[in-house]
Design a protein around this motif. Structure first.
Motif, PDB file in Angstrom:
ATOM      1  N   TYR A   7       0.833  -1.206   0.000  1.00 55.93           N
ATOM      2  CA  TYR A   7       0.000   0.000   0.000  1.00 55.93           C
ATOM      3  C   TYR A   7       0.868   1.257   0.000  1.00 55.93           C
ATOM      4  O   TYR A   7       0.567   2.233  -0.694  1.00 55.93           O
ATOM      5  N   GLN A   8       1.967   1.221   0.763  1.00 54.32           N
ATOM      6  CA  GLN A   8       2.874   2.357   0.768  1.00 54.32           C
ATOM      7  C   GLN A   8       3.553   2.524  -0.592  1.00 54.32           C
ATOM      8  O   GLN A   8       3.790   3.639  -1.036  1.00 54.32           O
ATOM      9  N   THR A   9       3.873   1.398  -1.229  1.00 54.21           N
ATOM     10  CA  THR A   9       4.510   1.459  -2.546  1.00 54.21           C
ATOM     11  C   THR A   9       3.640   2.215  -3.538  1.00 54.21           C
ATOM     12  O   THR A   9       4.140   3.016  -4.346  1.00 54.21           O
ATOM     13  N   LEU A  10       2.325   1.968  -3.496  1.00 57.17           N
ATOM     14  CA  LEU A  10       1.411   2.647  -4.420  1.00 57.17           C
ATOM     15  C   LEU A  10       0.896   3.968  -3.866  1.00 57.17           C
ATOM     16  O   LEU A  10       0.207   4.713  -4.577  1.00 57.17           O
ATOM     17  N   GLY A  11       1.195   4.236  -2.595  1.00 56.37           N
ATOM     18  CA  GLY A  11       0.759   5.501  -1.999  1.00 56.37           C
ATOM     19  C   GLY A  11      -0.732   5.578  -1.753  1.00 56.37           C
ATOM     20  O   GLY A  11      -1.351   6.622  -1.938  1.00 56.37           O
ATOM     21  N   VAL A  12      -1.323   4.446  -1.329  1.00 51.48           N
ATOM     22  CA  VAL A  12      -2.768   4.411  -1.060  1.00 51.48           C
ATOM     23  C   VAL A  12      -2.998   3.848   0.341  1.00 51.48           C
ATOM     24  O   VAL A  12      -2.183   3.074   0.848  1.00 51.48           O
ATOM     25  N   PRO A  13      -4.110   4.202   1.001  1.00 54.77           N
ATOM     26  CA  PRO A  13      -4.423   3.626   2.319  1.00 54.77           C
ATOM     27  C   PRO A  13      -4.870   2.185   2.179  1.00 54.77           C
ATOM     28  O   PRO A  13      -5.245   1.730   1.084  1.00 54.77           O
ATOM     29  N   LYS A  14      -4.867   1.444   3.291  1.00 51.59           N
ATOM     30  CA  LYS A  14      -5.216   0.029   3.251  1.00 51.59           C
ATOM     31  C   LYS A  14      -6.680  -0.222   2.913  1.00 51.59           C
ATOM     32  O   LYS A  14      -7.037  -1.305   2.478  1.00 51.59           O
ATOM     33  N   ASP A  15      -7.524   0.786   3.108  1.00 51.36           N
ATOM     34  CA  ASP A  15      -8.933   0.606   2.774  1.00 51.36           C
ATOM     35  C   ASP A  15      -9.263   1.216   1.406  1.00 51.36           C
ATOM     36  O   ASP A  15     -10.440   1.461   1.100  1.00 51.36           O
ATOM     37  N   ALA A  16      -8.247   1.453   0.594  1.00 49.19           N
ATOM     38  CA  ALA A  16      -8.463   2.058  -0.723  1.00 49.19           C
ATOM     39  C   ALA A  16      -9.321   1.150  -1.598  1.00 49.19           C
ATOM     40  O   ALA A  16      -9.224  -0.080  -1.542  1.00 49.19           O
ATOM     41  N   SER A  17     -10.163   1.768  -2.425  1.00 51.73           N
ATOM     42  CA  SER A  17     -11.002   1.002  -3.342  1.00 51.73           C
ATOM     43  C   SER A  17     -10.157   0.477  -4.497  1.00 51.73           C
ATOM     44  O   SER A  17      -9.031   0.941  -4.736  1.00 51.73           O
ATOM     45  N   ALA A  18     -10.706  -0.501  -5.223  1.00 56.08           N
ATOM     46  CA  ALA A  18      -9.999  -1.060  -6.372  1.00 56.08           C
ATOM     47  C   ALA A  18      -9.721   0.019  -7.412  1.00 56.08           C
ATOM     48  O   ALA A  18      -8.662   0.027  -8.056  1.00 56.08           O
ATOM     49  N   GLU A  19     -10.655   0.935  -7.569  1.00 57.99           N
ATOM     50  CA  GLU A  19     -10.482   2.011  -8.548  1.00 57.99           C
ATOM     51  C   GLU A  19      -9.348   2.948  -8.126  1.00 57.99           C
ATOM     52  O   GLU A  19      -8.550   3.398  -8.965  1.00 57.99           O
ATOM     53  N   ALA A  20      -9.257   3.242  -6.819  1.00 60.88           N
ATOM     54  CA  ALA A  20      -8.191   4.120  -6.326  1.00 60.88           C
ATOM     55  C   ALA A  20      -6.821   3.463  -6.500  1.00 60.88           C
ATOM     56  O   ALA A  20      -5.834   4.128  -6.845  1.00 60.88           O
ATOM     57  N   ILE A  21      -6.761   2.158  -6.267  1.00 58.46           N
ATOM     58  CA  ILE A  21      -5.507   1.426  -6.445  1.00 58.46           C
ATOM     59  C   ILE A  21      -5.086   1.437  -7.916  1.00 58.46           C
ATOM     60  O   ILE A  21      -3.924   1.660  -8.251  1.00 58.46           O
ATOM     61  N   LYS A  22      -6.047   1.236  -8.797  1.00 56.04           N
ATOM     62  CA  LYS A  22      -5.745   1.232 -10.232  1.00 56.04           C
ATOM     63  C   LYS A  22      -5.268   2.609 -10.688  1.00 56.04           C
ATOM     64  O   LYS A  22      -4.316   2.734 -11.475  1.00 56.04           O
ATOM     65  N   LYS A  23      -5.913   3.649 -10.196  1.00 58.37           N
ATOM     66  CA  LYS A  23      -5.543   5.019 -10.572  1.00 58.37           C
ATOM     67  C   LYS A  23      -4.126   5.341 -10.092  1.00 58.37           C
ATOM     68  O   LYS A  23      -3.337   5.953 -10.832  1.00 58.37           O
ATOM     69  N   ALA A  24      -3.799   4.939  -8.866  1.00 55.62           N
ATOM     70  CA  ALA A  24      -2.463   5.190  -8.330  1.00 55.62           C
ATOM     71  C   ALA A  24      -1.403   4.437  -9.128  1.00 55.62           C
ATOM     72  O   ALA A  24      -0.309   4.958  -9.395  1.00 55.62           O
ATOM     73  N   TYR A  25      -1.736   3.213  -9.523  1.00 57.59           N
ATOM     74  CA  TYR A  25      -0.784   2.421 -10.316  1.00 57.59           C
ATOM     75  C   TYR A  25      -0.540   3.068 -11.676  1.00 57.59           C
ATOM     76  O   TYR A  25       0.606   3.153 -12.137  1.00 57.59           O
ATOM     77  N   ARG A  26      -1.596   3.522 -12.339  1.00 54.95           N
ATOM     78  CA  ARG A  26      -1.433   4.147 -13.650  1.00 54.95           C
ATOM     79  C   ARG A  26      -0.478   5.333 -13.584  1.00 54.95           C
ATOM     80  O   ARG A  26       0.440   5.463 -14.407  1.00 54.95           O
TER      81      ARG A  26
END
Length: 382
Positions: A7-26
Motif C-alpha cells: 500500500y505504501q509502494t502505491l501511496g494508497v491507504p489500506k482501505d483504498a477502493s480497487a479504482e483508487a488502487i488502479k488510478k495510483a498504479y497508472r
C-alpha cells in the motif's frame, strides 16, 4: 532488505477502493516506466516494485491473503504469471508503453494473448486445522476439495469424440477483431471465440464445450514437522482445471493450529505452567511433566522454590521446519497455597509459624516488603 508495504509502494491507504488502487498504479507506472527513464536503474527498480504491488492488490483473493499474512503469503515458490496464482512479482518486457496502455484501456489496445491466459484454471484455497502435536510431528492428511476437473468424455478438449476445434470464422484464428472509427482503429478480443482463435462446432454433451466438469477430488497433503499457524502449502496444478485443456490452477492449503490445553507455543519454544504443593516447594522433590512428544520429563524441584521460577529444558520444545533440532521447553512453577485444611493441619501450621527459623526468616521477601512499608508510613508521619 525487507520489502516495503504494498500500500505504501502505491501511496494508497489500506482501505483504498480497487479504482483508487488502479488510478495510483497508472500514475506511478507512467512516471517510472523504463521507456521514459532509459538507463535509470532507480526508476527501473521502482517500476518493478509498483508492478509487483499492483499485481497483488488488484486481485481480491491475493489482496485478502496479503492483508492477513503480509509478504509471507507469497513466499516459497509463488512467481507471477498472467491470470492466476497468489504469486507476486511483475517484470516488464519489450512491449514498452503498450503494457501500460493495455492496463488503462483494456481490450481496445493490443492484448497480446491476455484472453488465452485467462483460460487458466482458478486457484483454490483450503483451510486446514491441526493440533499442536500434529504441528510438532507432521502428518499426512487426505482432503476433499470441490473443484473443476478435466472432462473425461472429451479429454478436456470441449468437443465431441472424433471432432477438432476449427479456426474462428470471425477473427480467422487471430483471436482479435478490429474496428475502425474515424481516424482510429481499435482492436479487441474476439467475442465469438473468446480470444482463443478456435471454435468448437460440436460441443461435448457432458461438459457443454468447456472441457471441464464439477467434481470433488481427494488429495493427500503432507504437513511437515515444525509448521506454524498461518503456514501456506502450495500444491501446484491441483486447482481448477483450465478451460478446454488450458493449464490448471494451484491449490493453497492454509494451516491453523488449535490452542493446546497444556502448552503455550512461542516460535520453536514451549511453555507450561505447573502448580506444585507448598510442601514440595518448601522441601523440594521430583515432579513429572509431559513433553510434546509424549515422553515424561522428570524434574527435580529444589527446596525453597518460589512461584514464577522457571526451568529450561534444552531441545525439548517444538520441531523446527526443515531442521533437525528442536526448540526449548520452559517449566514455570506456581506454588499452590493449601485449602480446605483440617483443624489439625491448621494447628500444625500455627506451630510452624511460632517455631521461627533460628535467626533466619522463612519468608524473606514478605518480611522485606513489609519492612519497606513500615518505613514508608514512618516517613509520612514525619
Amino acid at each position: 532488505m525487507a520489502k516495503q508495504d504494498y500500500y505504501q509502494t502505491l501511496g494508497v491507504p489500506k482501505d483504498a477502493s480497487a479504482e483508487a488502487i488502479k488510478k495510483a498504479y497508472r500514475a506511478a507506472a507512467m512516471k517510472f516506466h523504463p521507456d521514459r527513464n532509459a538507463g535509470d536503474k532507480a526508476a527501473e527498480h521502482k517500476f518493478k516494485e509498483i508492478s509487483e504491488a499492483y499485481e497483488i492488490l488488484k486481485d481480491e483473493q491475493k489482496r485478502a491473503a496479503y492483508d492477513r499474512y503480509g509478504h509471507a503469503a507469497f513466499e516459497n515458490g509463488a512467481g507471477a504469471r498472467p491470470g492466476g496464482g497468489f504469486g507476486a512479482g511483475a517484470g516488464f518486457g519489450a512491449g514498452g508503453f503498450a503494457d501500460i496502455f493495455e492496463e488503462m484501456f483494456g481490450e481496445f489496445v493490443g492484448g497480446r494473448g491476455r484472453a488465452q491466459a485467462q483460460t487458466r484454471g482458478g486457484d483454490l484455497r483450503y483451510n486446514m486445522q491441526i493440533t499442536l502435536e500434529e504441528a510438532f510431528a507432521g502428518k499426512t492428511a487426505t482432503v476433499r476439495v470441490p473443484s473443476s476437473v478435466k472432462c473425461e468424455d472429451c479429454a478436456g478438449s470441449g468437443g465431441e469424440k472424433g471432432t477438432h476445434p476449427v479456426s474462428c470464422p470471425v477473427c480467422h484464428g487471430s483471436g482479435r477483431t478490429r474496428m475502425t472509427q474515424g481516424f482510429f482503429t481499435m482492436e479487441r478480443t474476439c467475442t465469438h471465440c473468446a480470444g482463443t482463435g478456435r471454435v468448437i462446432e460440436k460441443p461435448c454433451k457432458s461438459c457443454g464445450g468447456s472441457g471441464r466438469t464439477r467434481r470433488d477430488k481427494s488429495l493427500n497433503v503432507n504437513v511437515p514437522p515444525g509448521v506454524e499457524d498461518g503456514t501456506r502449502i502450495r500444491l501446484a496444478g491441483e486447482g481448477e482445471a483450465g478451460l478446454r485443456g488450458s493449464p490448471p490452477g494451484d491449490l493453497y492449503i492454509f494451516l491453523s493450529i488449535e490452542p493446546h490445553r497444556l502448552f503455550e507455543r512461542d516460535g520453536a519454544d514451549l511453555h507450561v505452567k505447573v502448580p506444585i504443593p507448598m510442601v514440595t516447594a518448601a522441601l523440594g522433590g521430583p515432579i513429572e511433566v509431559p513433553g510434546i512428544d509424549g515422553a515424561r520429563v522428570r524434574l527435580q524441584i529444589p527446596a525453597g522454590a518460589q512461584s514464577g521460577q522457571q526451568f529450561r529444558l534444552k531441545g525439548k520444545g517444538m520441531s523446527i521446519l526443515r531442521q533437525h533440532h528442536r526448540g526449548d521447553f520452559y517449566v514455570h512453577l506456581a506454588v499452590e497455597t493449601p485449602v480446605h485444611l483440617t483443624k489439625k493441619q491448621q494447628e500444625l501450621l500455627g506451630e510452624f509459624d511460632k517455631a521461627g527459623g533460628k535467626g533466619k526468616s522463612h519468608s524473606p521477601e514478605a518480611e522485606g516488603f513489609f519492612a519497606k512499608v513500615k518505613e514508608f508510613w514512618q516517613e509520612l508521619k514525619e
